[in-house]
Design a protein around this motif. Structure first.
Motif, PDB file in Angstrom:
ATOM      1  N   ALA A 145       0.825  -1.212   0.000  1.00 30.00           N
ATOM      2  CA  ALA A 145       0.000   0.000   0.000  1.00 30.00           C
ATOM      3  C   ALA A 145       0.855   1.257   0.000  1.00 30.00           C
ATOM      4  CB  ALA A 145      -0.926  -0.008   1.221  1.00 30.00           C
ATOM      5  N   ASP A 148       3.255   1.579  -3.221  1.00 23.54           N
ATOM      6  CA  ASP A 148       2.510   1.959  -4.420  1.00 23.54           C
ATOM      7  C   ASP A 148       2.070   3.417  -4.334  1.00 23.54           C
ATOM      8  OD1 ASP A 148       1.198   1.104  -6.949  1.00 23.54           O
ATOM      9  OD2 ASP A 148      -0.616   1.636  -5.857  1.00 23.54           O
ATOM     10  N   PHE A 239      -5.058  -6.298  -5.217  1.00 19.63           N
ATOM     11  CA  PHE A 239      -4.887  -5.234  -4.230  1.00 19.63           C
ATOM     12  C   PHE A 239      -4.648  -3.884  -4.903  1.00 19.63           C
ATOM     13  CE2 PHE A 239      -2.495  -3.228  -0.621  1.00 19.63           C
ATOM     14  CZ  PHE A 239      -3.484  -3.364   0.346  1.00 19.63           C
ATOM     15  N   THR A 241      -1.861  -3.143  -6.677  1.00 20.84           N
ATOM     16  CA  THR A 241      -0.430  -2.819  -6.699  1.00 20.84           C
ATOM     17  C   THR A 241       0.229  -3.533  -7.870  1.00 20.84           C
ATOM     18  OG1 THR A 241      -0.346  -2.512  -4.303  1.00 20.84           O
ATOM     19  CG2 THR A 241       1.739  -2.923  -5.416  1.00 20.84           C
ATOM     20  N   ASP A 390     -10.129  -1.000  -0.484  1.00 20.62           N
ATOM     21  CA  ASP A 390     -10.015   0.441  -0.244  1.00 20.62           C
ATOM     22  C   ASP A 390      -9.644   0.742   1.201  1.00 20.62           C
ATOM     23  OD1 ASP A 390     -10.437   1.304  -2.810  1.00 20.62           O
ATOM     24  OD2 ASP A 390     -12.543   1.861  -2.517  1.00 20.62           O
ATOM     25  N   ARG A 393      -5.975  -0.347   1.958  1.00 18.66           N
ATOM     26  CA  ARG A 393      -4.945   0.552   1.423  1.00 18.66           C
ATOM     27  C   ARG A 393      -4.919   1.868   2.194  1.00 18.66           C
ATOM     28  NH1 ARG A 393      -2.865  -0.598  -4.135  1.00 18.66           N
ATOM     29  NH2 ARG A 393      -2.074   1.510  -3.879  1.00 18.66           N
TER      30      ARG A 393
END
Length: 547
Positions: A145, A148, A239, A241, A390, A393
């Motif tokens: 998370a 990225d 995810f 990423t 969401d 992250r």
């Protein structure tokens, strides 16, 4: 007007004053510092430039501030400039100039907030790089998370970024993984130092399905690693990423890059032989001990691969190499910086290592310790199943990497304002709903023209100031490698929008005609949605139109 516009105006005014008074222009900074006063009654923006430079040129700070104030007062859009204390300047912007920002934001759209502070920097950002011996655990998910988000921020600041995952497919841990698979396929106990969990049996079964009758370690090693890494990549994709490069450690060995690195280091004069082994003299550059590159039996060490990988990145054109590592790698920093110096690089310029703290998933007030599938750790899939992509992250990027965090499942699944991601996403949905309802009434941004001076309500002005802060937030978060600053900003902006919504009606009431103020407020509404969407996008989080 944005803080950047004000800062430019302050510096331009200072140059004019310095020129008129024959003062040394070299005493002026490259950019003026402009901040929002803590007390809004003091003005919209403030600067201490007069105090900052007066001593350098032998001037009285308040006298210099007075001259700057007179010059700034000539600038279109600045309503008043007041001198405070020994030489601070408080600046007030007229409503039309403040409101014009709404048009700027909407017009620029997704580009609003992007800058060029890091333009020209070629940067390689490596993160996650979990060994292909099991699913990604929570520590790795944090990097998925944060890493990225950081890549997105660096690009928004103008850097040329390559994101990279180092695929460690060689070494003892792969041997243990292969032995664990083979034991599972044979129905035997997991080796004492092996890997457990249902995923081992699943992969072993998949290898057997592909190679019926296979009973050799090499088949389970090659196929098992391929299957495990395919699962890791699939999890990362789900995810949100994605990596530009997946780099295999085996390629370093196959292409002779360890030998190349050794010879490069030898040419720099930092290699020596002792006790039959080949050493790198890292103590010359602050390491606590020298490091073995090649053991007396001829085998390469892990550190030798690190050296070769660093050189490979530099040879591919990366001016700065950024690595994101877990807290258990803190001791890694000194040797890597020393290795960079051994290659003739400046570790302060060419290498940056970020260390992140651990993450716990908490349910009903108790930490979750084990995964249903992995057996020993909580995985990416566990987190996503518990709170969604969401929320995952956002929760992971919301805090400084230097702080360990507990992710409370109960909090991050609530559809209430105390859930931070819901609080921010609700603004995205609410502002989209306002735009839809406006369109049904025939109200658009083009209905009769946009008069920015009508955005004069205190809550409108506060929201405009917050929107103006966004570019500086993005630049600062990129420069400091701190994506959590974006989340903090978004939550503040969300509060400003909710207060605007509660105090300033955007849509005409009942059968009332559309007024110019409704058009102006629709521009401000849409500008807010643009910034919320842009900021959430930097964190890899969606900006829903409905909730």
């Amino acid at each position: 007007m944005t803080p950047a516009n004000i800062a430019d105006a302050v510096l331009t005014a200072a140059k004019a004053v310095f020129t008129a008074r024959d003062l040394d222009l070299a005493a002026l900074p490259a950019a003026a510092t402009v901040e929002r006063p803590r007390n809004p009654e003091h003005g919209d923006y403030a600067t201490n430039l007069a105090l900052q430079v007066a001593k350098k040129v032998g001037a009285n700070p308040r006298d210099l501030a007075s001259a700057l104030a007179a010059e700034l007062s000539k600038v279109t859009g600045i309503a008043a400039v007041e001198i405070a204390g020994p030489g601070f300047l408080n600046i007030r912007v007229d409503a039309a100039s403040a409101g014009e920002l709404a048009r700027t934001v909407v017009t620029q759209g997704r580009a609003y907030g992007h800058g060029s502070a890091l333009a020209g920097l070629r940067l390689n950002l490596e993160f996650v790089s979990a060994n292909p011996t099991g699913p990604i655990h929570l520590g790795g998910v944090r990097w998925a998370a944060v890493g990225d988000a950081l890549a997105r921020l660096l690009k928004a600041a103008g850097a040329d970024v390559t994101t990279e995952y180092y695929f460690n497919d060689a070494g003892a841990q792969i041997d243990r993984f292969a032995k664990s698979l083979l034991a599972a396929a044979r129905g035997e106990q997991t080796p004492e130092d092996g890997y457990g969990g249902a995923y081992i049996a699943e992969i072993a079964e998949a290898v057997r399905a592909k190679h019926p009758g296979a009973d050799d370690l090499e088949t389970f090693r090659v196929e098992g690693v391929e299957l495990m890494f395919a699962q890791i990549k699939s999890s990362l994709n789900e995810f949100g990423t994605h990596f530009d490069v997946y780099f295999n450690e085996k390629d370093l060995h196959a292409k002779g890059e360890l030998d190349l690195a050794l010879e490069r280091l030898r040419g720099q004069g930092h290699i020596y032989e002792s006790e039959g082994a080949t050493w790198l003299r890292t103590t010359d550059f602050g390491d606590d001990k020298d490091r073995v590159l090649r053991k007396s039996d001829g085998d390469w060490t892990y550190f030798a691969a690190d050296c070769a990988y660093y050189l490979d990145k530099r040879e591919r054109g990366a001016e700065k190499i950024v690595m994101m590592l877990g807290a258990d790698h803190h001791g890694y920093v000194g040797r890597m910086r020393a290795m960079s110096a051994c290659f003739g690089d400046d570790p302060n310029v060419n290498l940056e290592i970020l260390i992140g703290q651990m993450v716990n998933l908490v349910r009903d007030g108790q930490p979750m310790r084990m995964s249903k599938r992995a057996g020993t750790v909580v995985t990416m899939e566990d987190l996503v199943e518990a709170i969604g992509v969401d929320a995952s992250r956002y929760a992971l990027a919301r805090y400084s990497i230097h702080s360990p965090i507990d992710i409370d499942v109960d909090l991050w699944t609530r559809a209430t304002r105390d859930n931070p991601v819901y609080y921010v996403q609700y603004v995205a949905a609410r502002s989209a709903s306002v735009a839809r309802n406006a369109a049904e009434l025939g109200l658009t941004r083009d209905s009769g023209g946009f008069d920015p001076a009508l955005l004069s309500h205190p809550k409108e002005l506060e929201l405009l100031k917050a929107l103006g802060d966004y570019p500086a937030v993005v630049a600062g978060a990129a420069e400091l490698r701190e994506p959590h600053r974006v989340a903090t900003y978004l939550e503040t902006l969300a509060g400003d929008y909710h207060r605007f919504f509660d105090n300033c009606r955007v849509l005409p009431m009942g059968d009332a005609p559309i007024e110019p103020v409704n058009v102006a407020r629709l521009w401000l509404n849409d500008a807010t949605r643009t910034v919320i969407a842009n900021g959430l996008g930097l964190l890899g989080v969606t900006a829903p139109e409905r909730m």
